[in-house]
Design an enzyme around this catalytic site. Structure first.
Site, PDB file in Angstrom:
ATOM      1  N   ASP A  74     -11.877  13.563 -31.740  1.00 50.41           N
ATOM      2  CA  ASP A  74     -11.954  12.200 -32.266  1.00 50.41           C
ATOM      3  C   ASP A  74     -13.413  11.758 -32.363  1.00 50.41           C
ATOM      4  O   ASP A  74     -13.851  10.795 -31.724  1.00 50.41           O
ATOM      5  CB  ASP A  74     -11.146  11.241 -31.392  1.00 50.41           C
ATOM      6  CG  ASP A  74     -10.756   9.974 -32.134  1.00 50.41           C
ATOM      7  OD1 ASP A  74     -10.978   9.912 -33.353  1.00 50.41           O
ATOM      8  OD2 ASP A  74     -10.243   9.045 -31.491  1.00 50.41           O
ATOM      9  N   ASN A 140      -4.427   6.199 -26.903  1.00 47.03           N
ATOM     10  CA  ASN A 140      -4.899   4.943 -26.325  1.00 47.03           C
ATOM     11  C   ASN A 140      -5.589   4.030 -27.336  1.00 47.03           C
ATOM     12  O   ASN A 140      -6.216   3.042 -26.968  1.00 47.03           O
ATOM     13  CB  ASN A 140      -5.848   5.216 -25.146  1.00 47.03           C
ATOM     14  CG  ASN A 140      -7.107   5.963 -25.572  1.00 47.03           C
ATOM     15  OD1 ASN A 140      -7.228   6.404 -26.710  1.00 47.03           O
ATOM     16  ND2 ASN A 140      -8.047   6.111 -24.665  1.00 47.03           N
ATOM     17  N   HIS A 172     -10.059  -0.341 -31.289  1.00 47.98           N
ATOM     18  CA  HIS A 172     -10.405   0.950 -30.686  1.00 47.98           C
ATOM     19  C   HIS A 172      -9.760   2.044 -31.525  1.00 47.98           C
ATOM     20  O   HIS A 172      -8.540   2.200 -31.540  1.00 47.98           O
ATOM     21  CB  HIS A 172      -9.885   1.010 -29.242  1.00 47.98           C
ATOM     22  CG  HIS A 172     -10.086   2.341 -28.573  1.00 47.98           C
ATOM     23  ND1 HIS A 172      -9.279   2.804 -27.565  1.00 47.98           N
ATOM     24  CD2 HIS A 172     -11.012   3.313 -28.776  1.00 47.98           C
ATOM     25  CE1 HIS A 172      -9.684   3.992 -27.171  1.00 47.98           C
ATOM     26  NE2 HIS A 172     -10.743   4.320 -27.903  1.00 47.98           N
ATOM     27  N   HIS A 243     -18.274   5.901 -28.772  1.00 46.84           N
ATOM     28  CA  HIS A 243     -18.344   6.524 -27.444  1.00 46.84           C
ATOM     29  C   HIS A 243     -17.923   7.996 -27.439  1.00 46.84           C
ATOM     30  O   HIS A 243     -17.807   8.590 -26.382  1.00 46.84           O
ATOM     31  CB  HIS A 243     -17.537   5.725 -26.405  1.00 46.84           C
ATOM     32  CG  HIS A 243     -16.108   5.471 -26.772  1.00 46.84           C
ATOM     33  ND1 HIS A 243     -15.550   4.204 -26.793  1.00 46.84           N
ATOM     34  CD2 HIS A 243     -15.108   6.321 -27.095  1.00 46.84           C
ATOM     35  CE1 HIS A 243     -14.275   4.278 -27.121  1.00 46.84           C
ATOM     36  NE2 HIS A 243     -13.992   5.554 -27.314  1.00 46.84           N
ATOM     37  N   HIS A 301     -16.190   3.690 -20.811  1.00 49.16           N
ATOM     38  CA  HIS A 301     -15.709   3.211 -22.114  1.00 49.16           C
ATOM     39  C   HIS A 301     -14.390   2.465 -21.991  1.00 49.16           C
ATOM     40  O   HIS A 301     -13.818   2.011 -22.980  1.00 49.16           O
ATOM     41  CB  HIS A 301     -15.578   4.371 -23.102  1.00 49.16           C
ATOM     42  CG  HIS A 301     -14.358   5.227 -22.949  1.00 49.16           C
ATOM     43  ND1 HIS A 301     -13.973   5.784 -21.746  1.00 49.16           N
ATOM     44  CD2 HIS A 301     -13.431   5.632 -23.856  1.00 49.16           C
ATOM     45  CE1 HIS A 301     -12.878   6.504 -21.928  1.00 49.16           C
ATOM     46  NE2 HIS A 301     -12.523   6.420 -23.185  1.00 49.16           N
ATOM     47  N   ALA A 303     -10.962   1.487 -18.821  1.00 47.76           N
ATOM     48  CA  ALA A 303     -10.491   1.489 -17.433  1.00 47.76           C
ATOM     49  C   ALA A 303     -10.289   2.902 -16.890  1.00 47.76           C
ATOM     50  O   ALA A 303     -10.453   3.139 -15.701  1.00 47.76           O
ATOM     51  CB  ALA A 303      -9.186   0.693 -17.318  1.00 47.76           C
ATOM     52  N   GLY A 304      -9.921   3.841 -17.732  1.00 44.28           N
ATOM     53  CA  GLY A 304      -9.708   5.219 -17.274  1.00 44.28           C
ATOM     54  C   GLY A 304      -8.302   5.434 -16.741  1.00 44.28           C
ATOM     55  O   GLY A 304      -7.768   4.621 -15.993  1.00 44.28           O
ATOM     56  N   LYS A 379      -0.053  -1.582 -30.864  1.00 46.66           N
ATOM     57  CA  LYS A 379      -0.103  -0.118 -30.817  1.00 46.66           C
ATOM     58  C   LYS A 379       0.554   0.457 -32.083  1.00 46.66           C
ATOM     59  O   LYS A 379      -0.055   1.175 -32.837  1.00 46.66           O
ATOM     60  CB  LYS A 379       0.625   0.396 -29.572  1.00 46.66           C
ATOM     61  CG  LYS A 379       0.083  -0.133 -28.259  1.00 46.66           C
ATOM     62  CD  LYS A 379      -1.289   0.407 -27.935  1.00 46.66           C
ATOM     63  CE  LYS A 379      -1.244   1.860 -27.528  1.00 46.66           C
ATOM     64  NZ  LYS A 379      -2.565   2.359 -27.089  1.00 46.66           N
TER      65      LYS A 379
END
Length: 386
Positions: A74, A140, A172, A243, A301, A303-304, A379
């Protein structure tokens, strides 16, 4: 170094306190990656977690090689923050949701002139993936309407032209099938090997990579414009930061190439760091951005992840019904027609954004500008989020 900077090996740093939850496999991947030929330094961010062979939420500095697999498929993925003309005081959440019925279909012919003009301005030649312009993708990726909840630095807010009375939009997304095709071409030819910077194939990859970054930027612009158009508003972009990319960068007095895989640049001004769909997003100002190399000029970038995709539904479905999942504890709403994606991207599957932000504050890397609350997270309307 700040107190949230851990030195794992001579080459490996981790921006996280001892109390931050970090999966052992992610550390193993970070160390293993540091052993690749030509690798100079490696840094994990507080949101980092295991990926497919390489950790996500990390930055890697090489000397005379570039590793496309470290950037991933990506290419150019990032975050764009837009301010809309919609006033929060007049917002009706259900009406807002109903206006988003057609924001996933390929853009119709009315968008062709702006696509053609912006492609020319951004020097994008590839036309094989134009039908994906304006689409978010799965995983995500998201488009989220937000409200400015709290301001910590009014001067910075004024500098960015932000108005806490207006609805914000955070997008995003990345380069969709274009980035995937570039990585697949490389892996087919070289597996996961790196490219020497004096080779012809290096130049070929960098050229395609840079175009994919520009494509991703345009894609986020088109996503934002179609969402803003769908709610009968106008809007302006406040920032757009990639990112997932590789760029030439001098680190610790060594010229080389900085790979970021889910790592937000700290040397490009203000950045936005989102939480999960049920958590706050933080707008921050990087500090000491040009003098600190322990974090490889990078920040978290997001919350993970805490949990792997595919196991979330089993963990959560006996506790939460679909209706529980589309309404968050912060009063926001989630649009997601895919049951699997709804659970895979649940707030419980992610670290808290506050803990990630806290680690970067303690490391002396950022100053807080504002906290944004999710209003509506989009989403997918369909049954799949691909």
């Amino acid at each position: 170094m700040g107190k949230s900077v851990q030195k794992i090996t001579d080459k490996v740093s981790l921006i996280a306190s001892k109390n931050t939850w970090v999966e052992g496999l992610a550390i193993q991947q970070l160390i293993k990656t540091s052993e690749l030929p030509s690798m100079n330094l490696v840094a994990g961010m507080p949101d980092f977690h295991p990926g497919r062979g390489y950790p996500i939420g990390a930055a890697f500095h090489t000397l005379d090689k570039v590793y496309p697999a470290l950037v991933g498929n990506d290419i150019g993925c990032g975050m764009a923050l837009w301010q809309t003309s919609t006033k929060l005081a007049k917002l009706n959440l259900l009406k807002l949701e109903r206006k988003l019925k057609h924001v996933e279909m390929p853009l119709d012919d009315a968008w062709l002139p702006i696509i053609a003009r912006r492609k020319q301005e951004k020097r994008i030649i590839n036309s094989c993936f134009d039908n994906a312009f304006g689409t978010i993708g799965g995983g995500n990726h998201f488009a989220e309407f937000q409200a400015i909840e709290e301001v910590f630095n009014q001067q910075a807010i004024d500098e960015l032209g932000l108005d806490r009375k207006r609805l914000q939009l955070l997008v995003h997304s990345g380069s969709r099938g274009l980035g995937q095709s570039i990585l697949l071409e490389h892996v087919t030819k070289y597996s996961h090997g790196g490219l020497s910077t004096d080779s012809k194939d290096f130049g070929d990859y960098i050229s395609k990579h840079d175009e994919a970054v520009r494509w991703a930027e345009l894609n986020r612009e088109l996503i934002a414009l179609r969402f803003i158009d769908a709610i009968n508003a106008s809007g302006t972009m406040s920032m757009d930061v990639n990112h997932n990319l590789v760029t030439a960068k001098k680190v610790a007095n060594q010229n080389g190439w900085l790979h970021r895989k889910g790592a937000t640049p700290s040397d490009q001004g203000y950045v936005v760091i989102p939480g999960s769909r049920g958590d706050y997003t933080y707008l921050v100002k990087p500090i000491n951005a040009y003098t600190q190399s322990s974090n490889l000029f990078s920040l978290a970038h997001g919350a993970g992840r805490k949990w792997k995709r595919g196991e979330c539904q089993g963990r959560l479905s006996h506790k939460y019904k679909r209706e529980d999942m589309i309404n968050t504890a912060l009063g926001s709403r989630v649009v997601c027609g895919s049951k699997e994606l709804l659970y895979d991207e649940a707030p419980q599957a992610y670290k808290s954004s506050e803990s990630v932000i806290s680690d970067m504050l303690n490391a002396g890397l950022i100053e807080l500008v504002a906290k944004l609350r999710p209003v509506l997270t989009f989403k997918t309307n369909g049954s799949c989020g691909g």
